[in-house]
Design a protein around this motif. Structure first.
Motif, short mmCIF file in Angstrom:
data_model
loop_
_atom_site.label_atom_id
_atom_site.label_comp_id
_atom_site.label_asym_id
_atom_site.label_seq_id
_atom_site.Cartn_x
_atom_site.Cartn_y
_atom_site.Cartn_z
N LYS A 95 4.79 61.36 113.81
CA LYS A 95 5.37 60.84 114.44
C LYS A 95 5.76 62.18 115.36
O LYS A 95 5.53 61.99 116.44
CB LYS A 95 7.62 61.06 113.76
CG LYS A 95 8.48 60.66 115.06
CD LYS A 95 9.78 61.20 114.24
CE LYS A 95 10.19 60.19 113.56
NZ LYS A 95 11.65 60.76 112.82
N VAL A 96 5.71 63.24 114.35
CA VAL A 96 5.03 64.06 115.75
C VAL A 96 4.01 64.04 116.34
O VAL A 96 4.02 64.31 117.82
CB VAL A 96 5.21 65.83 114.72
CG1 VAL A 96 4.78 66.76 115.36
CG2 VAL A 96 6.02 65.70 113.73
N ILE A 130 4.09 64.33 120.68
CA ILE A 130 3.53 64.94 121.78
C ILE A 130 2.67 63.97 122.18
O ILE A 130 1.80 64.12 123.34
CB ILE A 130 2.47 66.40 120.13
CG1 ILE A 130 3.46 67.18 119.76
CG2 ILE A 130 1.31 66.49 122.01
CD1 ILE A 130 2.72 67.75 119.13
N MET A 131 1.29 62.96 121.60
CA MET A 131 0.69 62.50 122.62
C MET A 131 1.55 61.94 123.34
O MET A 131 0.57 61.41 124.59
CB MET A 131 0.08 61.31 121.60
CG MET A 131 -1.20 61.90 120.33
SD MET A 131 -2.30 62.77 121.75
CE MET A 131 -3.39 61.03 122.56
N ALA A 132 2.82 61.25 123.58
CA ALA A 132 3.51 60.48 124.81
C ALA A 132 4.06 61.47 125.82
O ALA A 132 4.64 60.98 126.80
CB ALA A 132 4.85 60.07 123.87
N THR A 133 3.63 62.73 125.75
CA THR A 133 4.02 63.70 126.84
C THR A 133 2.69 63.80 128.27
O THR A 133 2.82 63.95 128.80
CB THR A 133 3.90 65.10 126.40
OG1 THR A 133 2.73 66.04 125.89
CG2 THR A 133 5.43 65.29 125.37
N HIS A 134 1.43 62.60 127.45
CA HIS A 134 0.26 62.59 128.79
C HIS A 134 1.27 61.71 129.84
O HIS A 134 1.18 62.06 130.99
CB HIS A 134 -0.64 61.71 127.58
CG HIS A 134 -1.84 60.92 128.75
ND1 HIS A 134 -2.60 62.46 129.56
CD2 HIS A 134 -1.99 60.59 129.07
CE1 HIS A 134 -3.49 62.01 130.34
NE2 HIS A 134 -3.49 60.74 130.33
N GLY A 135 1.74 60.47 129.52
CA GLY A 135 2.44 59.44 130.86
C GLY A 135 3.77 59.62 130.28
O GLY A 135 4.40 58.90 131.69
N GLN A 162 6.10 58.19 127.57
CA GLN A 162 6.22 56.28 128.09
C GLN A 162 6.88 56.58 126.05
O GLN A 162 5.90 58.19 125.71
CB GLN A 162 5.45 55.29 128.04
CG GLN A 162 5.22 55.66 129.96
CD GLN A 162 5.94 55.62 130.96
OE1 GLN A 162 6.72 53.88 130.38
NE2 GLN A 162 6.53 55.71 131.78
N ASN A 163 7.50 56.27 126.20
CA ASN A 163 7.89 55.86 125.10
C ASN A 163 7.24 54.80 124.59
O ASN A 163 8.21 53.85 123.74
CB ASN A 163 9.92 55.81 124.76
CG ASN A 163 10.03 56.40 123.19
OD1 ASN A 163 9.67 55.80 121.85
ND2 ASN A 163 11.41 56.44 123.38
N PRO A 164 6.76 54.38 123.90
CA PRO A 164 5.67 53.56 123.15
C PRO A 164 6.70 52.70 121.60
O PRO A 164 6.35 51.53 120.80
CB PRO A 164 4.35 53.40 122.74
CG PRO A 164 4.77 55.02 122.97
CD PRO A 164 5.01 55.38 123.56
N LEU A 165 7.38 53.82 121.23
CA LEU A 165 7.56 53.32 119.56
C LEU A 165 9.42 53.28 120.02
O LEU A 165 9.83 52.74 118.99
CB LEU A 165 8.05 55.42 119.11
CG LEU A 165 6.68 56.19 118.94
CD1 LEU A 165 6.72 57.27 118.17
CD2 LEU A 165 5.96 54.92 117.76
N ALA A 166 10.04 53.41 120.72
CA ALA A 166 11.27 52.56 121.13
C ALA A 166 11.44 53.52 120.07
O ALA A 166 12.81 53.21 119.59
CB ALA A 166 11.39 51.25 121.04
N ASP A 167 11.45 54.82 120.13
CA ASP A 167 12.34 55.73 119.40
C ASP A 167 13.34 56.77 120.38
O ASP A 167 12.72 57.58 121.15
CB ASP A 167 11.43 57.01 118.56
CG ASP A 167 12.48 58.26 117.85
OD1 ASP A 167 13.73 58.39 117.65
OD2 ASP A 167 11.54 58.16 116.61
N PRO A 168 14.89 56.44 120.21
CA PRO A 168 15.63 57.55 121.28
C PRO A 168 15.02 59.31 120.77
O PRO A 168 15.49 59.73 122.40
CB PRO A 168 16.64 56.75 119.92
CG PRO A 168 16.59 55.88 119.55
CD PRO A 168 15.30 55.90 118.85
#
Length: 207
Positions: free
Chosen positions: A108-109, A113-118, A120-126
């Motif tokens: 998850k962590v 961190i990887m999500a800060t590149h674009g 976007q929230n591919p995990l749909a995690d609030p």
């Protein structure tokens, strides 16, 4: 600095990290965020995100995973690199494995961190929505703070001539402005969305 250290040591203590390992890792993190050329992505940025995490903690499910993501999300940061997020996520994973953090939370962590590149929230995690909004909170700051931020970013990219910097910066700003919402959570949209759009539109006019 004291607050950054305190939260880190408390976080590690909750998960049984050896005090010496946590202290050594903290010094490495602080050294990275204090490195030359860090005009925006520095300890002040780290402190700002920790403050936001504390403020919104009651709305977050897994605060500790979010905290680890905050500490590591800009650990590796060089304007000339395109793999900063990947390298930062790998550093987080290495430490979390070392202290025996649960495997599913390690991933998850890493994903946060990887999500800060674009952004976007591919995990749909609030929780990730809050993390991404924390990272972009400066866009909705007062005009004075926003202008200071743009100057800091320009210094981080001082290697690039004005023409190339302005072209790239304009592309980034238009990307965010083209989205339905810059912020993902209702709380941040209500508080920062309008101001963020005004700030970015003004910056584009000045580029």
């Amino acid at each position: 600095m004291d607050e950054i250290r305190e939260y880190w040591l408390q976080l590690n203590d909750r998960h049984g990290s050896p005090p010496s390992a946590a202290a050594d890792e903290m010094e490495k993190i602080l050294a990275q965020y204090s490195a030359p050329g860090r005009y925006y992505h520095n300890t002040r940025h780290l402190s700002d995100l920790l403050t936001l995490q504390q403020q919104y903690a009651p709305l977050i499910v897994d605060n500790d995973s979010l905290l680890f993501a905050i500490y590591y999300h800009d650990l590796v940061y060089k304007a000339t690199r395109h793999d900063n997020e990947e390298k930062s996520a790998q550093e987080a994973l290495q430490f979390l494995k070392k202290i025996g953090y649960p495997k599913e939370k390690q991933q998850k962590v890493h994903a946060f961190i990887m999500a800060t590149h674009g952004h976007q929230n591919p995990l749909a995690d609030p929780d990730l929505d809050y993390f991404l909004d924390f990272d972009l909170h400066i866009l909705g700051a007062s005009p004075a703070l926003y202008n200071a931020y743009t100057q800091q970013i320009r210094k981080e990219y001082s290697l690039y001539p004005a023409y190339f910097y302005k072209k790239g910066r304009r592309r980034v700003l238009k990307h965010f402005l083209g989205q339905t919402g810059i912020y993902r959570t209702a709380a941040f949209r209500e508080k920062y969305e309008k101001k963020a759009r005004e700030n970015m539109e003004r910056e584009i006019e000045m580029l």
